[in-house]
Write an enzyme that holds these catalytic residues in place. Sequence first.
Site, PDB file in Angstrom:
ATOM      1  N   HIS A 166       0.851  -1.202   0.000  1.00 26.01           N
ATOM      2  CA  HIS A 166       0.000   0.000   0.000  1.00 26.01           C
ATOM      3  C   HIS A 166       0.885   1.250   0.000  1.00 26.01           C
ATOM      4  O   HIS A 166       0.980   1.966   1.004  1.00 26.01           O
ATOM      5  CB  HIS A 166      -0.858  -0.080   1.273  1.00 26.01           C
ATOM      6  CG  HIS A 166      -1.956   0.899   1.425  1.00 26.01           C
ATOM      7  ND1 HIS A 166      -1.787   2.260   1.290  1.00 26.01           N
ATOM      8  CD2 HIS A 166      -3.260   0.714   1.737  1.00 26.01           C
ATOM      9  CE1 HIS A 166      -2.955   2.853   1.519  1.00 26.01           C
ATOM     10  NE2 HIS A 166      -3.855   1.942   1.794  1.00 26.01           N
ATOM     11  N   GLU A 269      -1.251   1.310  -5.078  1.00 15.91           N
ATOM     12  CA  GLU A 269      -1.086   0.079  -4.309  1.00 15.91           C
ATOM     13  C   GLU A 269      -1.006  -1.131  -5.246  1.00 15.91           C
ATOM     14  O   GLU A 269      -1.870  -1.314  -6.097  1.00 15.91           O
ATOM     15  CB  GLU A 269      -2.252  -0.045  -3.327  1.00 15.91           C
ATOM     16  CG  GLU A 269      -2.383   1.214  -2.473  1.00 15.91           C
ATOM     17  CD  GLU A 269      -3.699   1.281  -1.712  1.00 15.91           C
ATOM     18  OE1 GLU A 269      -4.211   0.224  -1.300  1.00 15.91           O
ATOM     19  OE2 GLU A 269      -4.230   2.399  -1.546  1.00 15.91           O
TER      20      GLU A 269
HETATM   21  C1  BG6 Z   1      -7.029   2.325   0.673  1.00 13.91           C
HETATM   22  C2  BG6 Z   1      -8.489   2.012   0.543  1.00 13.91           C
HETATM   23  O1  BG6 Z   1      -6.304   1.275   0.159  1.00 13.91           O
HETATM   24  O2  BG6 Z   1      -6.684   2.488   2.040  1.00 13.91           O
HETATM   25  C3  BG6 Z   1      -9.297   3.118   1.185  1.00 13.91           C
HETATM   26  O3  BG6 Z   1      -8.814   1.856  -0.833  1.00 13.91           O
HETATM   27  C4  BG6 Z   1      -8.853   3.311   2.615  1.00 13.91           C
HETATM   28  O4  BG6 Z   1     -10.681   2.779   1.109  1.00 13.91           O
HETATM   29  C5  BG6 Z   1      -7.363   3.547   2.667  1.00 13.91           C
HETATM   30  O5  BG6 Z   1      -9.544   4.416   3.174  1.00 13.91           O
HETATM   31  C6  BG6 Z   1      -6.797   3.702   4.071  1.00 13.91           C
HETATM   32  O6  BG6 Z   1      -7.136   2.610   4.867  1.00 13.91           O
HETATM   33  P1  BG6 Z   1      -6.698   2.565   6.381  1.00 13.91           P
HETATM   34  O7  BG6 Z   1      -7.276   1.291   6.941  1.00 13.91           O
HETATM   35  O8  BG6 Z   1      -5.192   2.564   6.404  1.00 13.91           O
HETATM   36  O9  BG6 Z   1      -7.258   3.801   7.016  1.00 13.91           O
END
Ligand code: BG6
Length: 297
Positions: A166, A269
């Site tokens: 990510h 990602e």
């Molecule tokens: C992204 C998602 O990968 O991560 C989003 O597509 C999400 O929907 C974002 O808001 C952040 O996620 P987190 O769990 O780290 O707050």
Amino acid sequence: MNQGTSLVGKDLGLGNALKFVEHESGLVQGVVSTPRVQGSFFLLGGHVAEFQPAGQEPVLFLSERAVFEEGKAIRGGIPVCLPWFGPKKNEAGEVDANAPSHGLVRTELWQVGSATLEDDVVSVSLEYQLEGLQLKNLVRFGTELSMSLSLLNESEQPAEIELALHTYFKVGDVASVKIQGLEQIGFLDQLSGQTWPATGEAIEFSEETDRIYHGDASRVVLVDPEKARRIKVDSQGSRSTVVWNPWIEKSKRMADFGDHEYPEMCCIETANIRPNQVRLGPGEGTEVSLKISVAPI
Ligand code: BG6
């Protein structure tokens, strides 16, 4: 190799190239410094936090409000998300509100399996055992940053796994960047739930954006005119790509992200999620890899 705080201050034979220090949060941080690159990673989540090739500005975004605490995810860098992506859902599609977002491993302490230095490139193997699933994140800090996440199903049961690297990229102004390489792929808009055909155009940001692309995106390029650079994201073994920026309102809802930080970042990602989740029979393995490099515009 030793793990946890026992690594702090140990000379691993890599001199200044890799030192384990106690971060101000108390977490163990690996700090990389060679003529090619400055960088860092945490055992928490097997998480690369910083990558700055010599002569360049930092490539990864790390929130000024990031929380560094076991059991919490670090907001920025490259979280490893697995074995589910987003909220955990059961087979009927119902969300398990008690399960953490983006899986179980970004909030756990990993181990260092090995660390080597060759030609001013530091390679570190970050490892985690998730029940019957063996995970290795082989990270190489050089002029380029490369990561290979390998999974091996050591259990007697088949496993279905969603995974994502990510990556949070640092940008000059998200409203002026373009993402190339996904023009010919349709996408799911996670905000509306609608699926859209390929637009034929580079992605630009003018609002909250949360999209999943399924298809071959083995080269994605983030063109950043403010920083006069192109960040190339080359991947192998990934059949899904997520593009995300929280924009104004969602930024306010995230406690570990500054309200004014959304223009400075976007996520690209490298993933295998939803219909592209990985199915591993007993004894089977898979690998997803990523290489991040920077070039002038
Ligand atoms: C992204 C998602 O990968 O991560 C989003 O597509 C999400 O929907 C974002 O808001 C952040 O996620 P987190 O769990 O780290 O707050």
